[in-house]
Scaffold this active site. Structure first.
Site, PDB file in Angstrom:
ATOM      1  CE  LYS A 161     -90.719  37.859  -9.822  1.00  0.00           C
ATOM      2  NZ  LYS A 161     -90.727  39.244  -9.289  1.00  0.00           N
ATOM      3  CG  ASP A 179     -91.302  37.933  -4.029  1.00  0.00           C
ATOM      4  OD1 ASP A 179     -90.913  37.267  -3.035  1.00  0.00           O
ATOM      5  OD2 ASP A 179     -92.381  38.553  -4.037  1.00  0.00           O
TER       6      ASP A 179
END
Length: 253
Positions: A161, A179
């Protein structure tokens, strides 16, 4: 210090009226037969309309972390793991005034970094990672942040991420940083049926129209943060309420 600001207020992405001609090929929406049934995925036309409306409301959405260059962006994203952007932004201005490069961060030292970020969750581990990744940048990359996701993921404290965020914001790649907000919204909107962040990322890369890919994860994050909230989504303010397949929509207060 530069700040990645949204073009409009956080709620604008939900409340702005759509512009241009509506897509005429939308099929009638159906709800799942029950909680255990698979959600019906949106058509290409519906997906295009979702992102067309997001774009119309906020053409160039920005992340909310404070940063001044690719290096400080990387550090800010590393610090934001399991923490809020707002919480990170309270700590990083003082840190970045003293250290806006890996060389300066190393000169600052782990003890000082730890003291400056102690209001952030997991600050001890994060301070250690900040120093370790700064050392790697100096030793192996001439102090520069590499524009390669695979390489970024080898740095201490950097996961997929984080690497996706840096590749998107610092280097302009149409990556999908998944997320909790993006994961939730992708499934609620039936853009994905993925049960893992990697599966959702793969689905978004496949279905998001290319012209909207660069900003797609920002729109989804902001929508999840300010409108389509986890516990009580504010569906009455949602820009794509009529397209969304989420069955448990919250009625207007």
């Amino acid at each position: 210090m530069a700040k990645a600001l949204k073009d409009k207020s956080p709620s604008s992405i939900a409340s702005s009226s759509s512009r241009g001609k509506p897509v005429k090929t939308l099929r009638p929406l159906k709800k799942p037969a029950g909680k255990g049934s698979r959600r019906i995925l949106l058509t290409e036309a519906e997906i295009y309309e979702v992102f067309r409306r997001f774009h119309a409301a906020s053409p160039e959405p920005k992340g909310e972390l404070l940063y001044v260059n690719p290096y400080t962006l990387l550090i800010a994203v590393v610090l934001s793991a399991q923490a809020t952007d707002a919480g990170v932004n309270k700590a990083t201005p003082a840190l970045f005034r003293l250290a806006d490069s890996p060389e300066k961060m190393l000169a600052l030292g782990e003890d000082k970094v730890r003291d400056l970020v102690k209001t952030i969750g997991l600050y001890r581990t994060k301070a250690k990672n900040v120093i370790a990744l700064s050392q790697r940048l100096v030793d192996e990359f001439g102090g520069e942040v590499p524009g390669d996701r695979d390489v970024l993921e080898t740095l201490p404290g950097v996961g997929r991420k984080t690497a996706n965020v840096v590749m998107n914001i610092a280097f302009g790649h149409p990556t999908m940083a998944v997320d909790t907000h993006v994961f939730r919204i992708a499934n609620r909107l039936a853009l994905s049926q993925g049960t893992t962040p990697l599966a959702v990322e793969a689905d978004l890369l496949r279905v998001v129209p290319p012209e909207y890919a660069l900003h797609a994860h920002h729109w989804l994050i902001l929508h999840g943060r300010y409108v389509c909230k986890a516990r009580k989504p504010e569906c009455w303010r949602c820009l794509v309420n009529d397209i969304c397949l989420y069955p448990d929509k919250t009625p207007a207060p």
